[in-house]
Design a protein around this motif. Structure first.
Motif, PDB file in Angstrom:
ATOM      1  N   LEU A   1       0.683  -1.022  -0.382  1.00 31.21           N
ATOM      2  CA  LEU A   1       0.028  -0.032   0.183  1.00 31.21           C
ATOM      3  C   LEU A   1       0.852   1.665  -0.110  1.00 31.21           C
ATOM      4  O   LEU A   1       1.800   0.769   0.512  1.00 31.21           O
ATOM      5  N   ALA A   2       0.584   1.943  -0.298  1.00 28.47           N
ATOM      6  CA  ALA A   2       0.892   3.571  -0.682  1.00 28.47           C
ATOM      7  C   ALA A   2       1.981   4.312   0.742  1.00 28.47           C
ATOM      8  O   ALA A   2       3.247   4.876   0.478  1.00 28.47           O
ATOM      9  N   ASN A   3       1.497   4.123   1.603  1.00 28.38           N
ATOM     10  CA  ASN A   3       1.523   4.680   2.476  1.00 28.38           C
ATOM     11  C   ASN A   3       2.240   4.046   3.869  1.00 28.38           C
ATOM     12  O   ASN A   3       2.663   4.368   4.977  1.00 28.38           O
ATOM     13  N   THR A   4       2.156   2.408   3.556  1.00 27.96           N
ATOM     14  CA  THR A   4       3.091   1.673   4.501  1.00 27.96           C
ATOM     15  C   THR A   4       3.615   0.492   3.621  1.00 27.96           C
ATOM     16  O   THR A   4       5.111   1.545   3.782  1.00 27.96           O
ATOM     17  N   CYS A   5       3.574   0.043   3.443  1.00 28.89           N
ATOM     18  CA  CYS A   5       4.768  -1.641   2.663  1.00 28.89           C
ATOM     19  C   CYS A   5       5.793  -0.038   1.440  1.00 28.89           C
ATOM     20  O   CYS A   5       6.804  -0.145   1.060  1.00 28.89           O
ATOM     21  N   ILE A   6       5.233   0.548   0.750  1.00 25.45           N
ATOM     22  CA  ILE A   6       5.851   0.851  -0.316  1.00 25.45           C
ATOM     23  C   ILE A   6       6.465   1.804   0.427  1.00 25.45           C
ATOM     24  O   ILE A   6       7.839   2.304  -0.002  1.00 25.45           O
ATOM     25  N   GLU A   7       5.866   3.089   1.105  1.00 31.34           N
ATOM     26  CA  GLU A   7       6.787   4.126   2.021  1.00 31.34           C
ATOM     27  C   GLU A   7       7.528   3.488   2.587  1.00 31.34           C
ATOM     28  O   GLU A   7       8.920   4.034   2.612  1.00 31.34           O
ATOM     29  N   SER A   8       7.181   2.012   3.474  1.00 31.97           N
ATOM     30  CA  SER A   8       8.232   2.060   4.248  1.00 31.97           C
ATOM     31  C   SER A   8       9.726   1.504   3.590  1.00 31.97           C
ATOM     32  O   SER A   8      10.966   1.333   4.017  1.00 31.97           O
TER      33      SER A   8
ATOM     34  N   ALA B   1      10.810   2.947   0.408  1.00 32.12           N
ATOM     35  CA  ALA B   1      11.470   3.772  -0.505  1.00 32.12           C
ATOM     36  C   ALA B   1      12.199   4.217   1.128  1.00 32.12           C
ATOM     37  O   ALA B   1      13.627   4.238   0.820  1.00 32.12           O
ATOM     38  N   ARG B   2      11.916   4.588   1.897  1.00 28.28           N
ATOM     39  CA  ARG B   2      12.731   5.219   2.797  1.00 28.28           C
ATOM     40  C   ARG B   2      13.627   4.183   3.351  1.00 28.28           C
ATOM     41  O   ARG B   2      14.863   4.554   3.512  1.00 28.28           O
ATOM     42  N   PHE B   3      13.030   3.067   3.056  1.00 29.82           N
ATOM     43  CA  PHE B   3      14.499   1.952   3.716  1.00 29.82           C
ATOM     44  C   PHE B   3      15.441   2.217   2.631  1.00 29.82           C
ATOM     45  O   PHE B   3      17.264   1.937   2.346  1.00 29.82           O
ATOM     46  N   GLY B   4      15.564   2.470   1.578  1.00 29.80           N
ATOM     47  CA  GLY B   4      16.321   2.079   0.087  1.00 29.80           C
ATOM     48  C   GLY B   4      16.794   3.124  -0.101  1.00 29.80           C
ATOM     49  O   GLY B   4      17.876   3.396  -0.033  1.00 29.80           O
ATOM     50  N   MET B   5      15.750   4.460   0.489  1.00 35.42           N
ATOM     51  CA  MET B   5      16.852   5.745   0.443  1.00 35.42           C
ATOM     52  C   MET B   5      18.317   5.991   1.835  1.00 35.42           C
ATOM     53  O   MET B   5      19.172   6.365   1.418  1.00 35.42           O
ATOM     54  N   GLU B   6      17.882   5.021   2.840  1.00 32.46           N
ATOM     55  CA  GLU B   6      18.469   5.485   3.678  1.00 32.46           C
ATOM     56  C   GLU B   6      20.313   4.334   2.935  1.00 32.46           C
ATOM     57  O   GLU B   6      21.380   4.423   3.735  1.00 32.46           O
ATOM     58  N   LEU B   7      19.670   3.549   2.049  1.00 35.98           N
ATOM     59  CA  LEU B   7      20.598   2.477   1.921  1.00 35.98           C
ATOM     60  C   LEU B   7      21.590   2.689   0.660  1.00 35.98           C
ATOM     61  O   LEU B   7      22.424   2.438  -0.082  1.00 35.98           O
ATOM     62  N   GLY B   8      21.282   4.221   0.016  1.00 40.34           N
ATOM     63  CA  GLY B   8      21.780   5.003  -0.895  1.00 40.34           C
ATOM     64  C   GLY B   8      21.660   4.509  -2.194  1.00 40.34           C
ATOM     65  O   GLY B   8      21.865   5.396  -3.290  1.00 40.34           O
TER      66      GLY B   8
ATOM     67  N   HIS C   1      18.392   5.042  -5.899  1.00 43.13           N
ATOM     68  CA  HIS C   1      18.211   6.262  -6.131  1.00 43.13           C
ATOM     69  C   HIS C   1      16.742   5.546  -6.387  1.00 43.13           C
ATOM     70  O   HIS C   1      15.689   4.707  -6.322  1.00 43.13           O
ATOM     71  N   VAL C   2      15.368   6.062  -6.047  1.00 42.49           N
ATOM     72  CA  VAL C   2      14.011   5.556  -5.862  1.00 42.49           C
ATOM     73  C   VAL C   2      12.815   6.893  -6.008  1.00 42.49           C
ATOM     74  O   VAL C   2      12.807   7.474  -6.205  1.00 42.49           O
ATOM     75  N   THR C   3      12.585   5.766  -7.137  1.00 45.76           N
ATOM     76  CA  THR C   3      10.714   6.175  -7.828  1.00 45.76           C
ATOM     77  C   THR C   3       9.674   5.729  -7.335  1.00 45.76           C
ATOM     78  O   THR C   3       9.831   4.670  -7.184  1.00 45.76           O
ATOM     79  N   LEU C   4       8.635   7.000  -7.104  1.00 46.42           N
ATOM     80  CA  LEU C   4       7.979   6.238  -6.407  1.00 46.42           C
ATOM     81  C   LEU C   4       6.593   6.918  -7.657  1.00 46.42           C
ATOM     82  O   LEU C   4       7.212   7.830  -8.498  1.00 46.42           O
TER      83      LEU C   4
ATOM     84  N   GLU D   1       1.778  13.518  -0.753  1.00 48.81           N
ATOM     85  CA  GLU D   1       2.281  14.374  -0.567  1.00 48.81           C
ATOM     86  C   GLU D   1       3.431  15.326   0.494  1.00 48.81           C
ATOM     87  O   GLU D   1       3.893  16.372   0.094  1.00 48.81           O
ATOM     88  N   ILE D   2       2.968  14.321   1.539  1.00 50.38           N
ATOM     89  CA  ILE D   2       3.875  15.354   2.346  1.00 50.38           C
ATOM     90  C   ILE D   2       5.081  14.286   2.765  1.00 50.38           C
ATOM     91  O   ILE D   2       6.005  15.052   2.559  1.00 50.38           O
ATOM     92  N   ASN D   3       5.085  13.432   2.646  1.00 53.70           N
ATOM     93  CA  ASN D   3       6.137  11.981   2.655  1.00 53.70           C
ATOM     94  C   ASN D   3       7.123  11.586   2.140  1.00 53.70           C
ATOM     95  O   ASN D   3       8.096  11.964   2.019  1.00 53.70           O
ATOM     96  N   GLY D   4       6.732  11.228   0.850  1.00 55.26           N
ATOM     97  CA  GLY D   4       7.558  11.439   0.109  1.00 55.26           C
ATOM     98  C   GLY D   4       8.765  11.944  -0.740  1.00 55.26           C
ATOM     99  O   GLY D   4       9.731  12.021  -1.255  1.00 55.26           O
ATOM    100  N   PRO D   5       7.954  12.690  -0.959  1.00 52.40           N
ATOM    101  CA  PRO D   5       9.706  14.693  -1.019  1.00 52.40           C
ATOM    102  C   PRO D   5      10.154  14.345  -0.329  1.00 52.40           C
ATOM    103  O   PRO D   5      11.593  15.025  -0.793  1.00 52.40           O
ATOM    104  N   THR D   6      10.157  14.101   0.517  1.00 54.62           N
ATOM    105  CA  THR D   6      11.462  14.213   1.961  1.00 54.62           C
ATOM    106  C   THR D   6      12.121  12.857   1.741  1.00 54.62           C
ATOM    107  O   THR D   6      13.399  12.681   2.250  1.00 54.62           O
ATOM    108  N   ILE D   7      11.969  11.662   1.098  1.00 62.86           N
ATOM    109  CA  ILE D   7      12.410  10.591   0.875  1.00 62.86           C
ATOM    110  C   ILE D   7      12.850   9.901  -0.526  1.00 62.86           C
ATOM    111  O   ILE D   7      14.199   9.661  -0.338  1.00 62.86           O
TER     112      ILE D   7
END
Length: 208
Positions: free
Chosen positions: A146-153, A155-162, A164-167, A185-191
């Protein structure tokens, strides 16, 4: 000329939780996501992206949630209320139709199925990072549920590991419009590095 931004040499598609219980109209969880999913034409966009990615020669990784079994979380010290509710409802139960991949998203030869994740991140306690690295992947495109659970989590973990992440904001869904808004609109742009609609992504893959 195209707007190509992704290359098969370093890009992977992460197809997250493409289970019948999420994507099929008879699925246990589909009724909760139905309004949002249909408003963005999610299922068709998922199919368009998978087809475009395969045509471009980009590696596909299935990133599935744990298939529930009786007793899950019963001996855990700190299961969350969300996990306990999921264990009770048993979505994607092991050995059931709901725990099978949707007919439109069956693994093909060469696809990689990642070890099942227990919570929300496709990276936590799985082989996803290892599989991406040994295949030379540094850019990941996330679609699915889901967008705000598994996708977002993931994506965030992937960014932390270095990575390049696309939603892709219309190739996913959530249980509410508010959750979709928060994810993109809120969390995605920060990740993440890119947030596209399906049409924009396909152009970035080198398509028309």
């Amino acid at each position: 000329m195209t707007d190509k931004k992704y290359d098969s040499a370093d890009t992977g598609l992460l197809l997250v939780d493409p289970y019948n219980d999420f994507l099929a109209s008879e699925g246990k969880l589909y009724p909760y996501a139905k309004e949002v999913a249909e408003s963005v034409n999610m299922l068709e966009h998922l199919k368009e992206i998978v087809a475009a990615v395969r045509e471009a020669g980009i590696q596909v990784f299935f990133v599935p949630h744990h298939r529930f079994e009786p007793g899950d979380f019963s001996t855990w010290k700190y299961p969350t209320p969300y996990q306990l509710a999921s264990a009770k409802a048993q979505p994607f139960a092991k050995g059931t139709w709901g725990g099978e991949f949707h007919p439109d998203f069956q693994p093909q030869e060469g696809d990689i199925i990642i070890k099942e994740h227990w919570s929300q991140s496709g990276f936590a306690n799985t082989d996803l990072d290892h599989q991406l690295k040994v295949h030379g992947i540094s850019k990941i495109i996330l679609i699915g549920m889901l967008a705000n659970t598994c996708i977002e989590s993931t994506a965030r973990f992937g960014m932390e590991l270095g990575y390049h992440v696309t939603l892709v904001k219309d190739a996913t869904a959530a249980f509410s419009r508010e959750a979709m808004h928060a994810a993109h609109e809120i969390n995605g742009p920060t990740i993440v590095h890119e947030i596209f609609a399906t049409e924009e992504l396909i152009k970035a893959l080198g398509g028309n």
